[in-house]
Design a protein around this motif. Structure first.
Motif, PDB file in Angstrom:
ATOM      1  N   MET A  61       0.845  -1.195   0.000  1.00 12.21           N
ATOM      2  CA  MET A  61       0.000   0.000   0.000  1.00 12.21           C
ATOM      3  C   MET A  61       0.885   1.251   0.000  1.00 12.21           C
ATOM      4  O   MET A  61       1.869   1.309   0.725  1.00 12.21           O
ATOM      5  CB  MET A  61      -0.910   0.010   1.233  1.00 12.21           C
ATOM      6  N   ALA A  62       0.521   2.229  -0.814  1.00  6.92           N
ATOM      7  CA  ALA A  62       1.319   3.451  -0.919  1.00  6.92           C
ATOM      8  C   ALA A  62       1.312   4.229   0.392  1.00  6.92           C
ATOM      9  O   ALA A  62       0.326   4.230   1.143  1.00  6.92           O
ATOM     10  CB  ALA A  62       0.777   4.323  -2.046  1.00  6.92           C
ATOM     11  N   LEU A  63       2.426   4.861   0.652  1.00  4.08           N
ATOM     12  CA  LEU A  63       2.536   5.708   1.838  1.00  4.08           C
ATOM     13  C   LEU A  63       1.560   6.884   1.758  1.00  4.08           C
ATOM     14  O   LEU A  63       1.342   7.447   0.680  1.00  4.08           O
ATOM     15  CB  LEU A  63       3.960   6.259   1.954  1.00  4.08           C
ATOM     16  N   ARG A  64       1.004   7.246   2.898  1.00  4.48           N
ATOM     17  CA  ARG A  64       0.155   8.447   2.976  1.00  4.48           C
ATOM     18  C   ARG A  64       1.007   9.567   3.550  1.00  4.48           C
ATOM     19  O   ARG A  64       1.464   9.511   4.699  1.00  4.48           O
ATOM     20  CB  ARG A  64      -1.084   8.205   3.837  1.00  4.48           C
ATOM     21  N   ILE A  65       1.237  10.593   2.727  1.00  7.12           N
ATOM     22  CA  ILE A  65       2.199  11.660   3.035  1.00  7.12           C
ATOM     23  C   ILE A  65       1.489  13.004   2.980  1.00  7.12           C
ATOM     24  O   ILE A  65       0.990  13.409   1.918  1.00  7.12           O
ATOM     25  CB  ILE A  65       3.354  11.649   2.004  1.00  7.12           C
ATOM     26  N   ASP A  66       1.427  13.688   4.101  1.00  8.05           N
ATOM     27  CA  ASP A  66       0.899  15.060   4.144  1.00  8.05           C
ATOM     28  C   ASP A  66       2.075  15.977   4.476  1.00  8.05           C
ATOM     29  O   ASP A  66       2.419  16.164   5.645  1.00  8.05           O
ATOM     30  CB  ASP A  66      -0.204  15.179   5.202  1.00  8.05           C
ATOM     31  N   PRO A  67       2.715  16.562   3.468  1.00 15.63           N
ATOM     32  CA  PRO A  67       4.009  17.219   3.668  1.00 15.63           C
ATOM     33  C   PRO A  67       3.954  18.693   4.046  1.00 15.63           C
ATOM     34  O   PRO A  67       4.975  19.385   3.970  1.00 15.63           O
ATOM     35  CB  PRO A  67       4.660  17.051   2.287  1.00 15.63           C
ATOM     36  N   HIS A  68       2.798  19.182   4.473  1.00 20.44           N
ATOM     37  CA  HIS A  68       2.684  20.617   4.764  1.00 20.44           C
ATOM     38  C   HIS A  68       1.630  20.817   5.850  1.00 20.44           C
ATOM     39  O   HIS A  68       0.443  20.928   5.580  1.00 20.44           O
ATOM     40  CB  HIS A  68       2.306  21.363   3.468  1.00 20.44           C
ATOM     41  N   VAL A  69       2.101  20.816   7.112  1.00 21.25           N
ATOM     42  CA  VAL A  69       1.216  21.021   8.258  1.00 21.25           C
ATOM     43  C   VAL A  69       1.867  22.015   9.216  1.00 21.25           C
ATOM     44  O   VAL A  69       3.079  22.236   9.183  1.00 21.25           O
ATOM     45  CB  VAL A  69       0.906  19.689   8.986  1.00 21.25           C
ATOM     46  N   HIS A  70       1.031  22.603  10.072  1.00 20.30           N
ATOM     47  CA  HIS A  70       1.510  23.638  10.997  1.00 20.30           C
ATOM     48  C   HIS A  70       1.100  23.313  12.431  1.00 20.30           C
ATOM     49  O   HIS A  70      -0.022  22.856  12.683  1.00 20.30           O
ATOM     50  CB  HIS A  70       0.951  25.006  10.610  1.00 20.30           C
ATOM     51  N   SER A  71       1.992  23.589  13.355  1.00 18.80           N
ATOM     52  CA  SER A  71       1.715  23.376  14.775  1.00 18.80           C
ATOM     53  C   SER A  71       1.460  24.715  15.462  1.00 18.80           C
ATOM     54  O   SER A  71       1.522  25.782  14.839  1.00 18.80           O
ATOM     55  CB  SER A  71       2.907  22.672  15.439  1.00 18.80           C
ATOM     56  N   ALA A  72       1.201  24.642  16.757  1.00 15.35           N
ATOM     57  CA  ALA A  72       0.977  25.851  17.545  1.00 15.35           C
ATOM     58  C   ALA A  72       2.248  26.679  17.702  1.00 15.35           C
ATOM     59  O   ALA A  72       2.201  27.797  18.241  1.00 15.35           O
ATOM     60  CB  ALA A  72       0.427  25.482  18.925  1.00 15.35           C
ATOM     61  N   LEU A  73       3.369  26.166  17.230  1.00 14.96           N
ATOM     62  CA  LEU A  73       4.599  26.942  17.289  1.00 14.96           C
ATOM     63  C   LEU A  73       4.636  28.028  16.212  1.00 14.96           C
ATOM     64  O   LEU A  73       5.515  28.882  16.227  1.00 14.96           O
ATOM     65  CB  LEU A  73       5.821  26.028  17.167  1.00 14.96           C
ATOM     66  N   SER A  74       3.692  27.980  15.261  1.00 11.95           N
ATOM     67  CA  SER A  74       3.468  29.152  14.413  1.00 11.95           C
ATOM     68  C   SER A  74       1.991  29.497  14.535  1.00 11.95           C
ATOM     69  O   SER A  74       1.568  29.997  15.576  1.00 11.95           O
ATOM     70  CB  SER A  74       3.940  28.939  12.966  1.00 11.95           C
ATOM     71  N   GLU A  81       0.048  12.696  17.105  1.00 11.44           N
ATOM     72  CA  GLU A  81      -0.978  11.740  17.520  1.00 11.44           C
ATOM     73  C   GLU A  81      -2.182  11.779  16.583  1.00 11.44           C
ATOM     74  O   GLU A  81      -2.758  10.732  16.236  1.00 11.44           O
ATOM     75  CB  GLU A  81      -1.399  12.032  18.958  1.00 11.44           C
ATOM     76  N   LYS A  82      -2.562  12.971  16.142  1.00  6.92           N
ATOM     77  CA  LYS A  82      -3.682  13.077  15.206  1.00  6.92           C
ATOM     78  C   LYS A  82      -3.312  12.505  13.843  1.00  6.92           C
ATOM     79  O   LYS A  82      -4.159  11.916  13.159  1.00  6.92           O
ATOM     80  CB  LYS A  82      -4.118  14.544  15.076  1.00  6.92           C
ATOM     81  N   ALA A  83      -2.044  12.672  13.459  1.00 14.44           N
ATOM     82  CA  ALA A  83      -1.594  12.101  12.189  1.00 14.44           C
ATOM     83  C   ALA A  83      -1.698  10.570  12.220  1.00 14.44           C
ATOM     84  O   ALA A  83      -2.096   9.945  11.235  1.00 14.44           O
ATOM     85  CB  ALA A  83      -0.159  12.534  11.891  1.00 14.44           C
ATOM     86  N   VAL A  84      -1.337   9.979  13.349  1.00 17.16           N
ATOM     87  CA  VAL A  84      -1.481   8.526  13.512  1.00 17.16           C
ATOM     88  C   VAL A  84      -2.954   8.141  13.391  1.00 17.16           C
ATOM     89  O   VAL A  84      -3.311   7.168  12.716  1.00 17.16           O
ATOM     90  CB  VAL A  84      -0.919   8.069  14.872  1.00 17.16           C
ATOM     91  N   ALA A  85      -3.801   8.919  14.021  1.00 16.01           N
ATOM     92  CA  ALA A  85      -5.229   8.598  14.049  1.00 16.01           C
ATOM     93  C   ALA A  85      -5.863   8.610  12.662  1.00 16.01           C
ATOM     94  O   ALA A  85      -6.821   7.858  12.408  1.00 16.01           O
ATOM     95  CB  ALA A  85      -5.970   9.568  14.970  1.00 16.01           C
ATOM     96  N   VAL A  86      -5.349   9.448  11.756  1.00 18.16           N
ATOM     97  CA  VAL A  86      -5.924   9.516  10.404  1.00 18.16           C
ATOM     98  C   VAL A  86      -5.114   8.676   9.409  1.00 18.16           C
ATOM     99  O   VAL A  86      -5.358   8.718   8.200  1.00 18.16           O
ATOM    100  CB  VAL A  86      -6.062  10.966   9.904  1.00 18.16           C
ATOM    101  N   GLY A  87      -4.141   7.914   9.916  1.00 13.96           N
ATOM    102  CA  GLY A  87      -3.432   6.969   9.072  1.00 13.96           C
ATOM    103  C   GLY A  87      -2.332   7.542   8.208  1.00 13.96           C
ATOM    104  O   GLY A  87      -2.011   6.978   7.158  1.00 13.96           O
ATOM    105  N   LEU A  88      -1.710   8.628   8.656  1.00  9.22           N
ATOM    106  CA  LEU A  88      -0.603   9.209   7.893  1.00  9.22           C
ATOM    107  C   LEU A  88       0.710   8.512   8.243  1.00  9.22           C
ATOM    108  O   LEU A  88       0.987   8.226   9.405  1.00  9.22           O
ATOM    109  CB  LEU A  88      -0.489  10.707   8.170  1.00  9.22           C
ATOM    110  N   ASP A  89       1.526   8.289   7.235  1.00  4.50           N
ATOM    111  CA  ASP A  89       2.848   7.692   7.436  1.00  4.50           C
ATOM    112  C   ASP A  89       3.943   8.745   7.552  1.00  4.50           C
ATOM    113  O   ASP A  89       4.974   8.505   8.188  1.00  4.50           O
ATOM    114  CB  ASP A  89       3.191   6.771   6.261  1.00  4.50           C
TER     115      ASP A  89
END
Length: 294
Positions: A1-14, A25-33
């Protein structure tokens, strides 16, 4: 199965609302690799992501791998261009030199906007400072202060009514030349990618396709095509330019937590594009992955 890659996210540090640990933890929950930690105009968030990643591993978690980088706000001919700098070595100092005055100028811009807003919506700089919990202050923090004061129900509505480029309160950001940031990213061993190039409603000045062509000649390697603000003709134009110029295609959520409606993992990057980033960038991926066999 192809990797699920979301390469552009932002945290509370910006200007996101999730801590690095919460985001992982949320990335794990939605199945991101794989995710890309792309907080704005800084590299100081890297340590926090490294710590969060290590903490999850220590308790037996399986965090996604992390592409370390930064989203740098730049412009050409007054058209804003958000440039993603993937896997550079900040210690080389080239991007750091470009960004040296960016935070000072960003604060000055915000204070000017607050002063203009205060005429119609009583708001102090101290109100905004109370919303800045991360490394990089920005308009979202003004929006949060307006929401907290009860002037608007959501950050999104504050942007629509008071913080967008057509608003009388808007102050244009200080110019950071896109070509200068591309050059600095390459000199630091990073991979420059154009984020959401033809987003609707972000600015009065629209990015011209010819500028994308010039940026490709200058060394830009990829372009975001799949993004919720890239629809219809805009998405097709980005795709056509990628094919014409030999740029790799990206896609991402541009997730900001509750600060935007964007959903984590709603758009993703092809595996082949990640292979290119890892081949060209000098900083390794944080964590391990297994690519699908070609």
């Amino acid at each position: 199965m192809a990797l699920r890659i979301d390469p552009h996210v932002h945290s509370a540090l910006s200007d996101g609302t999730d801590s690095p640990r919460e985001l992982l933890e949320k990335a794990v929950a939605v199945g991101l690799d794989v995710i890309g930690a792309m907080d704005h105009d800084t590299f100081d968030h890297w340590d926090a992501f490294r710590k969060a990643h290590a903490e999850m591993l220590a308790v037996g978690g399986n965090p996604p791998a992390i592409i370390l980088g930064s989203e740098v706000s730049t412009s050409v001919n007054h058209a804003p261009i958000h440039l993603l700098a993937y896997l550079p070595d900040p210690s080389r100092g080239n991007i750091a030199a470009v960004l040296k005055n960016a935070h000072h100028d960003r604060l000055a811009r915000m204070k000017r906007m607050v002063a203009k807003i205060n005429v119609d919506y009583p708001l102090t700089w101290e109100d905004v400072e109370a919303e800045i919990t991360g490394l990089t202050p920005g308009r979202p923090h003004i929006g949060d202060a307006l929401v907290r004061k009860g002037y608007f129900p959501t950050r999104q509505e504050a942007f629509e009514k008071a913080l967008n480029p057509g608003s009388p309160y808007y102050v244009f950001r200080p110019n950071i030349d896109t070509f200068e940031v591309v050059e600095a990213t390459l000199a630091d061993g990073g991979v420059p990618v154009i984020a959401h190039p033809f987003s609707k409603g972000r600015a009065k000045h629209v990015l011209a396709p010819e500028v994308v062509r010039d940026l490709a000649k200058a060394g830009v390697k990829g372009i975001e095509v799949n993004h919720r603000e890239m629809v219809g003709e805009a998405r097709q134009l980005a795709w056509d330019l990628a094919q014409e110029l030999g740029l790799f295609v990206s896609g991402a959520s541009d997730y900001h937590g509750t600060g935007k409606p964007n959903r984590l993992g709603e758009n993703t990057m092809p595996e082949e594009s990640l292979r290119i980033i890892l081949e060209l960038g000098v900083v390794p991926l944080l964590g391990s992955i297994e690519f699908t066999e070609r």
